[in-house]
Design a protein around this motif. Structure first.
Motif, PDB file in Angstrom:
ATOM      1  N   ASP A 215      31.781  46.949  36.943  1.00 37.42           N
ATOM      2  CA  ASP A 215      32.051  46.778  38.372  1.00 37.42           C
ATOM      3  C   ASP A 215      32.202  45.302  38.725  1.00 37.42           C
ATOM      4  O   ASP A 215      33.090  44.919  39.495  1.00 37.42           O
ATOM      5  CB  ASP A 215      30.916  47.405  39.177  1.00 37.42           C
ATOM      6  CG  ASP A 215      31.221  47.456  40.667  1.00 37.42           C
ATOM      7  OD1 ASP A 215      32.321  47.934  41.034  1.00 37.42           O
ATOM      8  OD2 ASP A 215      30.373  47.006  41.456  1.00 37.42           O
ATOM      9  N   ALA A 216      31.355  44.459  38.152  1.00 36.17           N
ATOM     10  CA  ALA A 216      31.445  43.019  38.421  1.00 36.17           C
ATOM     11  C   ALA A 216      32.767  42.449  37.912  1.00 36.17           C
ATOM     12  O   ALA A 216      33.438  41.680  38.618  1.00 36.17           O
ATOM     13  CB  ALA A 216      30.273  42.290  37.758  1.00 36.17           C
ATOM     14  N   LEU A 217      33.175  42.842  36.706  1.00 30.90           N
ATOM     15  CA  LEU A 217      34.428  42.327  36.149  1.00 30.90           C
ATOM     16  C   LEU A 217      35.625  42.825  36.953  1.00 30.90           C
ATOM     17  O   LEU A 217      36.595  42.077  37.169  1.00 30.90           O
ATOM     18  CB  LEU A 217      34.564  42.735  34.680  1.00 30.90           C
ATOM     19  CG  LEU A 217      33.498  42.231  33.712  1.00 30.90           C
ATOM     20  CD1 LEU A 217      33.950  42.447  32.273  1.00 30.90           C
ATOM     21  CD2 LEU A 217      33.175  40.769  33.938  1.00 30.90           C
ATOM     22  N   ARG A 218      35.561  44.067  37.391  1.00 27.74           N
ATOM     23  CA  ARG A 218      36.659  44.599  38.202  1.00 27.74           C
ATOM     24  C   ARG A 218      36.806  43.801  39.499  1.00 27.74           C
ATOM     25  O   ARG A 218      37.923  43.445  39.910  1.00 27.74           O
ATOM     26  CB  ARG A 218      36.404  46.074  38.513  1.00 27.74           C
ATOM     27  CG  ARG A 218      37.487  46.701  39.409  1.00 27.74           C
ATOM     28  CD  ARG A 218      37.286  48.190  39.602  1.00 27.74           C
ATOM     29  NE  ARG A 218      35.974  48.446  40.181  1.00 27.74           N
ATOM     30  CZ  ARG A 218      35.090  49.292  39.649  1.00 27.74           C
ATOM     31  NH1 ARG A 218      35.368  49.925  38.531  1.00 27.74           N
ATOM     32  NH2 ARG A 218      33.923  49.491  40.245  1.00 27.74           N
TER      33      ARG A 218
ATOM     34  N   ILE B 190      31.567  29.870  43.780  1.00 34.52           N
ATOM     35  CA  ILE B 190      30.484  30.651  44.384  1.00 34.52           C
ATOM     36  C   ILE B 190      30.889  32.114  44.491  1.00 34.52           C
ATOM     37  O   ILE B 190      30.096  33.030  44.236  1.00 34.52           O
ATOM     38  CB  ILE B 190      30.119  30.095  45.772  1.00 34.52           C
ATOM     39  CG1 ILE B 190      29.368  28.774  45.636  1.00 34.52           C
ATOM     40  CG2 ILE B 190      29.267  31.101  46.547  1.00 34.52           C
ATOM     41  CD1 ILE B 190      27.998  28.906  45.011  1.00 34.52           C
ATOM     42  N   GLY B 191      32.139  32.350  44.868  1.00 31.80           N
ATOM     43  CA  GLY B 191      32.625  33.717  44.977  1.00 31.80           C
ATOM     44  C   GLY B 191      32.547  34.463  43.658  1.00 31.80           C
ATOM     45  O   GLY B 191      32.206  35.652  43.610  1.00 31.80           O
ATOM     46  N   ILE B 192      32.864  33.756  42.562  1.00 28.07           N
ATOM     47  CA  ILE B 192      32.780  34.366  41.240  1.00 28.07           C
ATOM     48  C   ILE B 192      31.323  34.666  40.884  1.00 28.07           C
ATOM     49  O   ILE B 192      30.983  35.768  40.445  1.00 28.07           O
ATOM     50  CB  ILE B 192      33.412  33.429  40.195  1.00 28.07           C
ATOM     51  CG1 ILE B 192      34.928  33.357  40.402  1.00 28.07           C
ATOM     52  CG2 ILE B 192      33.086  33.901  38.780  1.00 28.07           C
ATOM     53  CD1 ILE B 192      35.615  32.289  39.587  1.00 28.07           C
ATOM     54  N   LEU B 193      30.460  33.673  41.080  1.00 26.37           N
ATOM     55  CA  LEU B 193      29.057  33.838  40.696  1.00 26.37           C
ATOM     56  C   LEU B 193      28.365  34.917  41.520  1.00 26.37           C
ATOM     57  O   LEU B 193      27.476  35.619  41.010  1.00 26.37           O
ATOM     58  CB  LEU B 193      28.327  32.507  40.846  1.00 26.37           C
ATOM     59  CG  LEU B 193      28.819  31.355  39.961  1.00 26.37           C
ATOM     60  CD1 LEU B 193      28.010  30.097  40.230  1.00 26.37           C
ATOM     61  CD2 LEU B 193      28.745  31.729  38.489  1.00 26.37           C
ATOM     62  N   GLN B 194      28.770  35.073  42.760  1.00 26.86           N
ATOM     63  CA  GLN B 194      28.130  36.076  43.607  1.00 26.86           C
ATOM     64  C   GLN B 194      28.370  37.492  43.114  1.00 26.86           C
ATOM     65  O   GLN B 194      27.533  38.382  43.320  1.00 26.86           O
ATOM     66  CB  GLN B 194      28.623  35.929  45.052  1.00 26.86           C
ATOM     67  CG  GLN B 194      27.972  34.774  45.796  1.00 26.86           C
ATOM     68  CD  GLN B 194      28.519  34.586  47.191  1.00 26.86           C
ATOM     69  OE1 GLN B 194      29.624  35.043  47.510  1.00 26.86           O
ATOM     70  NE2 GLN B 194      27.764  33.914  48.044  1.00 26.86           N
ATOM     71  N   GLU B 195      29.499  37.716  42.447  1.00 26.38           N
ATOM     72  CA  GLU B 195      29.759  39.052  41.913  1.00 26.38           C
ATOM     73  C   GLU B 195      28.706  39.441  40.868  1.00 26.38           C
ATOM     74  O   GLU B 195      28.342  40.618  40.748  1.00 26.38           O
ATOM     75  CB  GLU B 195      31.159  39.119  41.299  1.00 26.38           C
ATOM     76  CG  GLU B 195      32.297  38.873  42.278  1.00 26.38           C
ATOM     77  CD  GLU B 195      32.419  39.953  43.346  1.00 26.38           C
ATOM     78  OE1 GLU B 195      31.826  41.035  43.183  1.00 26.38           O
ATOM     79  OE2 GLU B 195      33.109  39.703  44.351  1.00 26.38           O
ATOM     80  N   PHE B 196      28.232  38.450  40.121  1.00 27.21           N
ATOM     81  CA  PHE B 196      27.191  38.717  39.115  1.00 27.21           C
ATOM     82  C   PHE B 196      25.801  38.734  39.755  1.00 27.21           C
ATOM     83  O   PHE B 196      24.977  39.596  39.462  1.00 27.21           O
ATOM     84  CB  PHE B 196      27.260  37.675  38.002  1.00 27.21           C
ATOM     85  CG  PHE B 196      28.541  37.704  37.228  1.00 27.21           C
ATOM     86  CD1 PHE B 196      28.711  38.578  36.169  1.00 27.21           C
ATOM     87  CD2 PHE B 196      29.602  36.864  37.576  1.00 27.21           C
ATOM     88  CE1 PHE B 196      29.898  38.617  35.454  1.00 27.21           C
ATOM     89  CE2 PHE B 196      30.794  36.898  36.878  1.00 27.21           C
ATOM     90  CZ  PHE B 196      30.950  37.784  35.820  1.00 27.21           C
ATOM     91  N   ALA B 197      25.555  37.767  40.649  1.00 21.02           N
ATOM     92  CA  ALA B 197      24.227  37.673  41.264  1.00 21.02           C
ATOM     93  C   ALA B 197      23.922  38.911  42.096  1.00 21.02           C
ATOM     94  O   ALA B 197      22.782  39.410  42.090  1.00 21.02           O
ATOM     95  CB  ALA B 197      24.153  36.424  42.141  1.00 21.02           C
ATOM     96  N   ALA B 198      24.913  39.431  42.816  1.00 19.02           N
ATOM     97  CA  ALA B 198      24.689  40.591  43.668  1.00 19.02           C
ATOM     98  C   ALA B 198      24.293  41.816  42.858  1.00 19.02           C
ATOM     99  O   ALA B 198      23.628  42.718  43.377  1.00 19.02           O
ATOM    100  CB  ALA B 198      25.950  40.896  44.476  1.00 19.02           C
TER     101      ALA B 198
END
Length: 309
Positions: A257-260, A212-220
């Protein structure tokens, strides 16, 4: 000037070769055929060839594990391009052979399994025999001269081996497609305005909520994921990493920014490439490119108005 060298899965007449010949610049390269996808990718990494070209995903069969796992774990290569072609299977014979003459049908098991309806309706009494590939079925038929045998293979194989297409498009699922990737040792393609980025994410720890933590970086950041797949890391049972394809280019601020953040907070990220996306009609792709261009112009204009204290 020496032509670049392109390696791909042989023999001549495979779907991979058919995909290569849809790209004029790739068709003009010097071609080297290999026996396996792993050999193609290793040759590209070692410098034996300039580029490798391999299937990575099929609409029905799913991911091509040999390609994904080699890119993920065994090779340092970057995806430069993706190519998508329709998978059309054809009944190939020697000129003059009719359906009533056919007693044997030969092909790769995955291919004839996708033609069950046609074979049951039109050739119910024919013996179905396996070969190492669809191209091998066509090549062996051409070499044998047998007039009681047909091969199921792509149209490219008919051209290469001088066979006649007795029945085109006999597959059960005409919408079937395969996605291929062009890979090289270095170089990230410039943004096209309609791009895709592929990464592999290793979790820092196996803990509740880590995905979820990973996916939230993209969803946000409202970044659309076009693929999410777990792969075993080969370090232990239950230890998985995640293959992610997302819309956008690493040069885009929001993607970068998401990848960072994923790399900093969630785990190690292996970058597999940013490249033009082959999905969507040309009209849709152009609309996306125009939209990105207009947004960049708008943002640049605002930044030009920034003044110091």
């Amino acid at each position: 000037m020496t032509r670049p060298t392109l390696g791909y899965l042989g023999p001549a007449g495979t779907f991979t070769e058919q995909a290569v010949f849809t790209q004029p610049d790739l068709a003009a390269m010097h071609h080297v055929q290999f026996g396996t996808i792993v050999e193609v990718l290793r040759a590209a990494e070692s410098g034996e060839i300039d580029y490798g070209f391999a299937a990575i995903e099929n609409m029905i069969e799913g991911s091509v594990n040999a390609t994904i796992d080699t890119l993920a774990f065994d090779a340092e290569l970057l995806i430069q391009r993706e190519v998508i072609i329709n998978v059309n299977l054809n009944l190939l014979v020697h000129p003059g052979v009719g359906l009533d003459d056919i007693e044997h049908v030969r092909s790769y098991p995955v291919a004839y399994a996708q033609c069950r309806r046609y074979l049951a309706d039109r050739l119910p009494n024919a013996a179905i025999e396996a070969t190492n590939s669809t191209a091998d079925a066509a090549r062996e038929l051409a070499d044998s001269g047998r007039r009681d045998t047909a091969a199921i293979a792509p149209s490219r194989a008919a051209e290469v081996y001088g066979l006649e297409m007795l029945a085109p498009d006999i597959e059960d699922h005409p919408e079937n497609q395969t996605r291929f990737v062009l890979v090289g040792r270095d170089g990230i393609t410039t943004p096209s305005g309609h791009d895709k980025t592929s990464i592999l994410i290793y979790q820092r720890e196996d803990a509740p909520g880590s995905l979820i933590g990973i996916l939230q970086e993209f969803a946000a950041r409202r970044i659309n994921l076009t693929k999410l797949e777990s792969r075993p890391t080969r370090k232990g049972l239950g230890d998985y990493c995640f293959l992610v394809d997302c819309e956008g280019h690493i040069a885009d601020e929001v993607v970068g920014d998401a990848l960072r953040n994923v790399h900093m907070k969630q785990g190690r990220v292996k970058f597999l490439g940013s490249y033009p996306s082959a999905y969507g009609s040309e009209e849709v792709q152009q609309v996306n490119r125009d939209g990105v261009g207009e947004a960049d112009t708008w943002l640049a204009d605002l930044r030009d108005r920034i003044t110091g204290p």
